[in-house]
Design a protein around this motif. Structure first.
Motif, PDB file in Angstrom:
ATOM      1  N   THR A  51      30.772  35.623  58.503  1.00 37.55           N
ATOM      2  CA  THR A  51      30.084  34.781  57.434  1.00 37.55           C
ATOM      3  C   THR A  51      30.986  33.515  57.366  1.00 37.55           C
ATOM      4  N   SER A  77      29.952  40.183  62.520  1.00 40.09           N
ATOM      5  CA  SER A  77      30.044  40.480  60.908  1.00 40.09           C
ATOM      6  C   SER A  77      30.632  39.097  60.109  1.00 40.09           C
ATOM      7  N   HIS A 131      37.845  40.028  56.583  1.00 35.23           N
ATOM      8  CA  HIS A 131      37.194  39.815  55.509  1.00 35.23           C
ATOM      9  C   HIS A 131      36.086  40.793  55.363  1.00 35.23           C
ATOM     10  N   HIS A 132      35.560  41.337  56.445  1.00 40.58           N
ATOM     11  CA  HIS A 132      34.796  42.392  56.367  1.00 40.58           C
ATOM     12  C   HIS A 132      34.819  43.618  57.137  1.00 40.58           C
TER      13      HIS A 132
END
Length: 298
Positions: free
Chosen positions: A275, A273, A291-292
């Motif tokens: 980025t 995941s 962050h995700h």
């Protein structure tokens, strides 16, 4: 020292632990779990540095000197089930001698009561009485582990640190050991259990802290972690997915060396995941440092 490096083995670890509560600290080998336990007992190497505070039963154990730790903390305020029990047992003394010395020092047991008290302490962790007169080198790994657990329980310390307490035990003895640790906790004492055994953690823990590369990346209730909605951090989800009774799919890649951490999120190189935003270190917010993160209810 020329060529020496500064390694942050544990960073920004923050949690509380109430009387009657068990917190399971889980994560891959080398992530800093045992370093955290050693810091609480003042057992780090001489060149190690600590910052912050860790208050146990009214004493800041990170600020305490060796005399205070030896006389008022170890065994009395913090009990330890060590990761390598054979290394913590004196090789020229029998298991019975270890028990009797600990009973006299921590419980003030009279000499005439030592035999019965020793057998009672052994029975708490299913240590066979026929091995009490054995020397440490005569014990199997599982017996040494049970002896160390019994010794840690003798002082009835307000906080018990159990560093891989089920190592070398078969499943039945794992269950008996964690059940005894749970009874110790239910009597009003706190337990920090460091373990790779997620089945044991599920059996005993009230909360779970997941550590990765020296940081706690998720801190949540055990029922939510092992049940619904499940972990929110991708690494924590991967740990559960790796279990044989679940997906039996390993976490891809290898954990980083603590002395050579990537910038930003340390798990990003292994995370599907990831980025561009993962180049910034995530803060632990609402129990997860990601962050995700997965949605809290889905």
């Amino acid at each position: 020292m020329r060529g020496a490096r500064h390694i942050a083995a544990v960073t920004d670890a923050s949690f509380d632990l109430a009387a009657g509560e068990c917190l399971a600290l889980v994560g891959e080998s080398g992530c800093g779990k045992s370093v955290l336990a050693s810091a609480l007992l003042g057992l780090l190497p001489g060149n190690a540095e600590t910052a912050g505070s860790a208050v146990v039963d009214g004493i800041d154990v990170l600020a305490a000197d060796e005399r205070a730790l030896a006389r008022g903390v170890r065994g009395r305020r913090i009990g330890l089930v060590p990761q390598s029990p054979a290394a913590h047992l004196t090789p020229v003394r029998t298991v019975r001698a270890h028990f009797e010395e600990t009973l006299r020092a921590l419980s003030g047991t009279p000499r005439r009561e030592l035999r019965a008290a020793t057998e009672a302490a052994a029975a708490r962790v299913s240590f066979p009485p026929g091995h009490l007169d054995a020397y440490p080198h005569e014990l199997s790994g599982g017996l040494a582990q049970r002896a160390a657990t019994a010794l840690a329980l003798i002082g009835d310390a307000p906080l018990l640190l159990a560093d891989e307490p089920t190592t070398g035990l078969d499943r039945d003895l794992v269950d008996r050991t964690v059940d005894e640790l749970r009874r110790h906790t239910d009597d009003g004492r706190a337990l920090l259990m460091i373990t790779h055994d997620l089945a044991a953690a599920e059996r005993i823990a009230d909360r779970v802290a997941v550590m990765y590369a020296g940081r706690i990346v998720e801190l949540t209730g055990a029922s939510a972690f092992f049940g619904s909605p499940g972990p929110r951090h991708p690494y924590a989800r991967g740990l559960l997915a790796a279990l044989p009774e679940r997906d039996f799919t390993p976490v891809p890649g290898m954990p980083p060396e603590l002395g050579d951490l990537p910038g930003g999120c340390a798990f990003a190189p292994r995370c599907a995941s990831a980025t561009g935003v993962c180049g910034t270190p995530p803060a632990l917010t609402a129990g997860v440092a990601c962050h995700h993160p997965a949605a809290p209810h889905g």
